[in-house]
Design a protein around this motif. Sequence first.
Motif, PDB file in Angstrom:
ATOM      1  N   PRO A   1      14.530 -72.115 -28.464  1.00  0.00           N
ATOM      2  CA  PRO A   1      15.841 -71.524 -28.176  1.00  0.00           C
ATOM      3  C   PRO A   1      16.899 -72.530 -27.724  1.00  0.00           C
ATOM      4  N   ASP A   2      16.497 -73.653 -27.146  1.00  0.00           N
ATOM      5  CA  ASP A   2      17.472 -74.643 -26.691  1.00  0.00           C
ATOM      6  C   ASP A   2      17.775 -75.720 -27.733  1.00  0.00           C
ATOM      7  N   TRP A   3      16.949 -75.816 -28.795  1.00  0.00           N
ATOM      8  CA  TRP A   3      17.143 -76.835 -29.838  1.00  0.00           C
ATOM      9  C   TRP A   3      16.862 -76.224 -31.208  1.00  0.00           C
ATOM     10  N   PRO A   4      17.684 -75.268 -31.651  1.00  0.00           N
ATOM     11  CA  PRO A   4      17.402 -74.592 -32.910  1.00  0.00           C
ATOM     12  C   PRO A   4      17.869 -75.339 -34.159  1.00  0.00           C
ATOM     13  N   GLY A   5      18.853 -76.242 -34.036  1.00  0.00           N
ATOM     14  CA  GLY A   5      19.423 -76.887 -35.226  1.00  0.00           C
ATOM     15  C   GLY A   5      20.202 -75.864 -36.026  1.00  0.00           C
ATOM     16  N   ASP A   6      20.885 -76.313 -37.079  1.00  0.00           N
ATOM     17  CA  ASP A   6      21.617 -75.349 -37.902  1.00  0.00           C
ATOM     18  C   ASP A   6      21.380 -75.526 -39.401  1.00  0.00           C
ATOM     19  N   ALA A   7      20.667 -76.557 -39.803  1.00  0.00           N
ATOM     20  CA  ALA A   7      20.427 -76.770 -41.232  1.00  0.00           C
ATOM     21  C   ALA A   7      19.254 -75.928 -41.742  1.00  0.00           C
ATOM     22  N   VAL A   8      18.267 -75.699 -40.896  1.00  0.00           N
ATOM     23  CA  VAL A   8      17.063 -74.974 -41.313  1.00  0.00           C
ATOM     24  C   VAL A   8      17.193 -73.506 -40.952  1.00  0.00           C
ATOM     25  N   THR A   9      16.925 -72.640 -41.923  1.00  0.00           N
ATOM     26  CA  THR A   9      16.967 -71.202 -41.663  1.00  0.00           C
ATOM     27  C   THR A   9      15.576 -70.626 -41.420  1.00  0.00           C
ATOM     28  N   GLY A  10      14.531 -71.360 -41.792  1.00  0.00           N
ATOM     29  CA  GLY A  10      13.182 -70.868 -41.549  1.00  0.00           C
ATOM     30  C   GLY A  10      12.125 -71.888 -41.919  1.00  0.00           C
ATOM     31  N   ILE A  11      10.976 -71.787 -41.245  1.00  0.00           N
ATOM     32  CA  ILE A  11       9.809 -72.609 -41.587  1.00  0.00           C
ATOM     33  C   ILE A  11       8.589 -71.692 -41.582  1.00  0.00           C
ATOM     34  N   GLU A  12       7.884 -71.694 -42.692  1.00  0.00           N
ATOM     35  CA  GLU A  12       6.611 -70.988 -42.794  1.00  0.00           C
ATOM     36  C   GLU A  12       5.515 -72.011 -42.985  1.00  0.00           C
ATOM     37  N   ALA A  13       4.333 -71.675 -42.501  1.00  0.00           N
ATOM     38  CA  ALA A  13       3.200 -72.587 -42.635  1.00  0.00           C
ATOM     39  C   ALA A  13       1.968 -71.795 -43.041  1.00  0.00           C
ATOM     40  N   GLU A  14       1.074 -72.470 -43.731  1.00  0.00           N
ATOM     41  CA  GLU A  14      -0.219 -71.894 -44.087  1.00  0.00           C
ATOM     42  C   GLU A  14      -1.296 -72.856 -43.621  1.00  0.00           C
ATOM     43  N   ALA A  15      -2.399 -72.300 -43.124  1.00  0.00           N
ATOM     44  CA  ALA A  15      -3.542 -73.100 -42.697  1.00  0.00           C
ATOM     45  C   ALA A  15      -4.806 -72.429 -43.207  1.00  0.00           C
ATOM     46  N   LEU A  16      -5.694 -73.234 -43.769  1.00  0.00           N
ATOM     47  CA  LEU A  16      -6.938 -72.715 -44.329  1.00  0.00           C
ATOM     48  C   LEU A  16      -8.053 -73.716 -44.089  1.00  0.00           C
ATOM     49  N   ARG A  17      -9.154 -73.238 -43.560  1.00  0.00           N
ATOM     50  CA  ARG A  17     -10.364 -74.060 -43.428  1.00  0.00           C
ATOM     51  C   ARG A  17     -11.240 -73.813 -44.641  1.00  0.00           C
ATOM     52  N   THR A  18     -11.732 -74.889 -45.236  1.00  0.00           N
ATOM     53  CA  THR A  18     -12.618 -74.743 -46.386  1.00  0.00           C
ATOM     54  C   THR A  18     -14.067 -74.881 -45.946  1.00  0.00           C
ATOM     55  N   ALA A  19     -14.978 -74.421 -46.781  1.00  0.00           N
ATOM     56  CA  ALA A  19     -16.415 -74.513 -46.491  1.00  0.00           C
ATOM     57  C   ALA A  19     -16.888 -75.964 -46.500  1.00  0.00           C
ATOM     58  N   ARG A  20     -16.116 -76.868 -47.052  1.00  0.00           N
ATOM     59  CA  ARG A  20     -16.488 -78.293 -47.087  1.00  0.00           C
ATOM     60  C   ARG A  20     -16.033 -79.038 -45.830  1.00  0.00           C
ATOM     61  N   GLY A  21     -15.473 -78.332 -44.854  1.00  0.00           N
ATOM     62  CA  GLY A  21     -15.032 -78.970 -43.620  1.00  0.00           C
ATOM     63  C   GLY A  21     -13.642 -79.557 -43.702  1.00  0.00           C
ATOM     64  N   GLU A  22     -12.857 -79.060 -44.626  1.00  0.00           N
ATOM     65  CA  GLU A  22     -11.490 -79.554 -44.781  1.00  0.00           C
ATOM     66  C   GLU A  22     -10.500 -78.549 -44.214  1.00  0.00           C
ATOM     67  N   LEU A  23      -9.336 -79.052 -43.888  1.00  0.00           N
ATOM     68  CA  LEU A  23      -8.227 -78.209 -43.467  1.00  0.00           C
ATOM     69  C   LEU A  23      -7.110 -78.422 -44.472  1.00  0.00           C
ATOM     70  N   GLU A  24      -6.611 -77.329 -45.019  1.00  0.00           N
ATOM     71  CA  GLU A  24      -5.479 -77.391 -45.937  1.00  0.00           C
ATOM     72  C   GLU A  24      -4.266 -76.809 -45.228  1.00  0.00           C
ATOM     73  N   LEU A  25      -3.180 -77.565 -45.219  1.00  0.00           N
ATOM     74  CA  LEU A  25      -1.949 -77.143 -44.566  1.00  0.00           C
ATOM     75  C   LEU A  25      -0.797 -77.164 -45.562  1.00  0.00           C
ATOM     76  N   CYS A  26       0.109 -76.234 -45.409  1.00  0.00           N
ATOM     77  CA  CYS A  26       1.326 -76.221 -46.208  1.00  0.00           C
ATOM     78  C   CYS A  26       2.469 -75.787 -45.298  1.00  0.00           C
ATOM     79  N   TYR A  27       3.539 -76.557 -45.284  1.00  0.00           N
ATOM     80  CA  TYR A  27       4.745 -76.232 -44.536  1.00  0.00           C
ATOM     81  C   TYR A  27       5.876 -76.040 -45.536  1.00  0.00           C
ATOM     82  N   SER A  28       6.593 -74.923 -45.428  1.00  0.00           N
ATOM     83  CA  SER A  28       7.734 -74.643 -46.301  1.00  0.00           C
ATOM     84  C   SER A  28       8.980 -74.478 -45.445  1.00  0.00           C
ATOM     85  N   VAL A  29       9.971 -75.323 -45.702  1.00  0.00           N
ATOM     86  CA  VAL A  29      11.220 -75.328 -44.956  1.00  0.00           C
ATOM     87  C   VAL A  29      12.315 -74.797 -45.870  1.00  0.00           C
TER      88      VAL A  29
END
Length: 182
Positions: free
Chosen positions: A9-37
Amino acid sequence: MRLTLQPHPDWPGDAVTGIEAEALRTARGELELCYSVTGAVDELLMPPFTQSVRTDGLWRHTCFEAFLRAPQSDAYYELNLAPSSQWAAYHFDSYRDGMRIADIPAIAIAASTNGGRYEMRAGLDLTALDLPTEAPWRLGLSAVIEQRDGRKSFWALAHPRGQADFHHEDCFARQLPAAEPL
Protein backbone atom coordinates in the motif's frame (compact mmCIF):
# COMPACT_ATOMS: atom_id res chain seq x y z
CA MET A 1 -1.72 -22.96 -8.50
CA ARG A 2 -2.47 -19.48 -9.93
CA LEU A 3 -2.07 -16.64 -7.45
CA THR A 4 -2.45 -12.86 -7.48
CA LEU A 5 0.24 -10.65 -5.97
CA GLN A 6 -0.83 -7.49 -4.17
CA PRO A 7 0.99 -4.14 -4.33
CA HIS A 8 2.35 -2.83 -1.05
CA PRO A 9 0.00 0.00 0.00
CA ASP A 10 2.88 2.45 0.53
CA TRP A 11 4.80 1.55 -2.68
CA PRO A 12 2.28 0.55 -5.36
CA GLY A 13 3.94 2.13 -8.44
CA ASP A 14 1.78 3.18 -11.37
CA ALA A 15 3.09 1.30 -14.41
CA VAL A 16 1.95 -2.17 -13.32
CA THR A 17 -1.75 -2.94 -13.10
CA GLY A 18 -1.37 -6.53 -11.91
CA ILE A 19 0.96 -9.46 -11.27
CA GLU A 20 -0.14 -13.08 -11.32
CA ALA A 21 2.07 -16.01 -10.46
CA GLU A 22 1.90 -19.77 -10.82
CA ALA A 23 3.82 -22.31 -8.75
CA LEU A 24 3.92 -26.05 -9.33
CA ARG A 25 5.96 -28.82 -7.72
CA THR A 26 6.77 -31.71 -10.02
CA ALA A 27 7.25 -35.36 -9.05
CA ARG A 28 10.90 -35.03 -10.13
CA GLY A 29 11.61 -32.54 -7.32
CA GLU A 30 11.42 -29.45 -9.48
CA LEU A 31 9.62 -26.18 -8.93
CA GLU A 32 8.08 -24.44 -11.91
CA LEU A 33 7.31 -20.74 -11.54
CA CYS A 34 5.65 -18.27 -13.86
CA TYR A 35 5.18 -14.55 -13.21
CA SER A 36 2.91 -12.49 -15.48
CA VAL A 37 3.05 -8.70 -15.24
CA THR A 38 0.40 -6.55 -16.93
CA GLY A 39 0.32 -2.80 -17.49
CA ALA A 40 2.68 -0.34 -19.15
CA VAL A 41 5.54 -2.86 -19.34
CA ASP A 42 7.50 -0.55 -21.65
CA GLU A 43 7.80 1.78 -18.61
CA LEU A 44 9.60 -0.92 -16.60
CA LEU A 45 13.35 -1.08 -16.19
CA MET A 46 14.20 -4.60 -17.35
CA PRO A 47 17.84 -5.62 -17.55
CA PRO A 48 18.82 -7.19 -20.88
CA PHE A 49 18.71 -10.98 -21.15
CA THR A 50 22.19 -12.40 -20.57
CA GLN A 51 23.99 -15.54 -19.45
CA SER A 52 22.13 -17.38 -16.68
CA VAL A 53 24.51 -17.21 -13.72
CA ARG A 54 24.24 -16.94 -9.93
CA THR A 55 24.35 -13.24 -9.00
CA ASP A 56 23.87 -11.48 -5.66
CA GLY A 57 21.93 -8.24 -5.14
CA LEU A 58 19.25 -8.93 -7.75
CA TRP A 59 16.51 -7.61 -5.43
CA ARG A 60 17.88 -4.06 -5.88
CA HIS A 61 16.17 -3.90 -9.29
CA THR A 62 13.32 -5.70 -11.04
CA CYS A 63 13.35 -9.18 -9.54
CA PHE A 64 10.89 -11.99 -8.93
CA GLU A 65 11.20 -13.98 -5.71
CA ALA A 66 9.98 -17.20 -4.15
CA PHE A 67 10.28 -18.14 -0.49
CA LEU A 68 9.90 -21.78 0.57
CA ARG A 69 9.66 -23.27 4.06
CA ALA A 70 8.89 -26.73 5.40
CA PRO A 71 5.97 -27.02 7.80
CA GLN A 72 6.85 -26.40 11.47
CA SER A 73 10.28 -25.05 10.55
CA ASP A 74 11.87 -21.65 11.04
CA ALA A 75 14.41 -22.33 8.27
CA TYR A 76 13.53 -21.22 4.75
CA TYR A 77 14.90 -20.65 1.24
CA GLU A 78 14.85 -17.48 -0.85
CA LEU A 79 15.04 -17.68 -4.64
CA ASN A 80 15.70 -14.54 -6.72
CA LEU A 81 15.00 -14.54 -10.46
CA ALA A 82 15.90 -11.56 -12.63
CA PRO A 83 14.58 -10.73 -16.12
CA SER A 84 18.23 -10.90 -17.24
CA SER A 85 18.13 -14.69 -16.46
CA GLN A 86 20.52 -14.18 -13.55
CA TRP A 87 19.46 -15.86 -10.32
CA ALA A 88 20.34 -16.44 -6.67
CA ALA A 89 19.35 -18.95 -3.99
CA TYR A 90 19.84 -18.56 -0.24
CA HIS A 91 19.11 -20.59 2.88
CA PHE A 92 18.18 -18.93 6.19
CA ASP A 93 18.12 -20.67 9.59
CA SER A 94 15.31 -18.37 10.76
CA TYR A 95 13.90 -14.90 10.04
CA ARG A 96 16.78 -13.06 8.29
CA ASP A 97 19.32 -15.06 10.34
CA GLY A 98 22.03 -17.51 9.27
CA MET A 99 21.98 -16.58 5.58
CA ARG A 100 24.13 -18.67 3.26
CA ILE A 101 24.14 -19.67 -0.39
CA ALA A 102 21.81 -22.57 -1.16
CA ASP A 103 23.36 -25.26 -3.30
CA ILE A 104 21.13 -25.71 -6.34
CA PRO A 105 21.99 -26.28 -9.99
CA ALA A 106 21.60 -23.55 -12.58
CA ILE A 107 18.10 -22.20 -13.04
CA ALA A 108 16.47 -22.16 -16.48
CA ILE A 109 14.74 -18.81 -17.08
CA ALA A 110 12.78 -17.70 -20.14
CA ALA A 111 11.06 -14.35 -20.64
CA SER A 112 8.79 -12.74 -23.22
CA THR A 113 6.90 -9.50 -23.77
CA ASN A 114 3.68 -9.27 -25.71
CA GLY A 115 2.05 -5.84 -25.78
CA GLY A 116 1.07 -4.92 -22.23
CA ARG A 117 2.20 -8.23 -20.75
CA TYR A 118 5.60 -9.44 -19.55
CA GLU A 119 6.05 -13.10 -18.60
CA MET A 120 8.93 -14.90 -16.93
CA ARG A 121 9.13 -18.68 -16.52
CA ALA A 122 11.66 -20.50 -14.39
CA GLY A 123 12.38 -24.17 -13.74
CA LEU A 124 14.37 -25.07 -10.62
CA ASP A 125 15.75 -28.42 -9.48
CA LEU A 126 15.23 -28.39 -5.71
CA THR A 127 16.22 -31.99 -4.95
CA ALA A 128 19.39 -30.85 -3.11
CA LEU A 129 17.46 -28.64 -0.68
CA ASP A 130 16.43 -29.71 2.79
CA LEU A 131 12.69 -29.65 2.05
CA PRO A 132 10.41 -32.67 2.49
CA THR A 133 9.26 -34.13 -0.81
CA GLU A 134 6.08 -35.70 0.58
CA ALA A 135 4.77 -32.72 2.57
CA PRO A 136 3.36 -29.36 1.50
CA TRP A 137 5.59 -26.30 1.77
CA ARG A 138 4.78 -22.79 2.96
CA LEU A 139 5.12 -20.43 0.00
CA GLY A 140 5.76 -16.74 -0.41
CA LEU A 141 5.85 -15.17 -3.88
CA SER A 142 6.91 -11.59 -4.44
CA ALA A 143 8.31 -9.08 -6.91
CA VAL A 144 10.30 -5.87 -6.90
CA ILE A 145 9.36 -3.83 -9.95
CA GLU A 146 11.54 -0.90 -11.00
CA GLN A 147 10.19 1.70 -13.39
CA ARG A 148 12.39 3.58 -15.86
CA ASP A 149 12.07 6.71 -13.70
CA GLY A 150 13.67 4.82 -10.76
CA ARG A 151 10.50 4.34 -8.68
CA LYS A 152 9.96 0.86 -7.28
CA SER A 153 6.84 -1.04 -6.34
CA PHE A 154 6.75 -4.09 -4.09
CA TRP A 155 4.32 -6.94 -4.72
CA ALA A 156 3.58 -10.06 -2.64
CA LEU A 157 0.86 -12.57 -1.85
CA ALA A 158 0.45 -10.69 1.46
CA HIS A 159 2.28 -7.86 3.20
CA PRO A 160 3.04 -7.24 6.88
CA ARG A 161 2.29 -3.80 8.30
CA GLY A 162 4.99 -1.17 7.79
CA GLN A 163 7.98 -1.58 5.50
CA ALA A 164 7.93 -4.07 2.63
CA ASP A 165 9.52 -7.25 4.03
CA PHE A 166 9.20 -10.39 1.95
CA HIS A 167 10.98 -12.46 4.64
CA HIS A 168 8.23 -11.76 7.19
CA GLU A 169 6.00 -14.61 8.37
CA ASP A 170 2.92 -12.90 6.86
CA CYS A 171 4.40 -13.26 3.37
CA PHE A 172 4.45 -17.08 3.56
CA ALA A 173 0.78 -16.79 2.70
CA ARG A 174 0.06 -20.00 0.78
CA GLN A 175 0.64 -23.71 1.01
CA LEU A 176 2.25 -25.39 -1.99
CA PRO A 177 0.97 -28.99 -2.15
CA ALA A 178 3.31 -31.93 -2.55
CA ALA A 179 3.69 -33.21 -6.08
CA GLU A 180 1.65 -36.18 -7.20
CA PRO A 181 3.84 -39.28 -7.63
CA LEU A 182 4.61 -40.38 -11.19
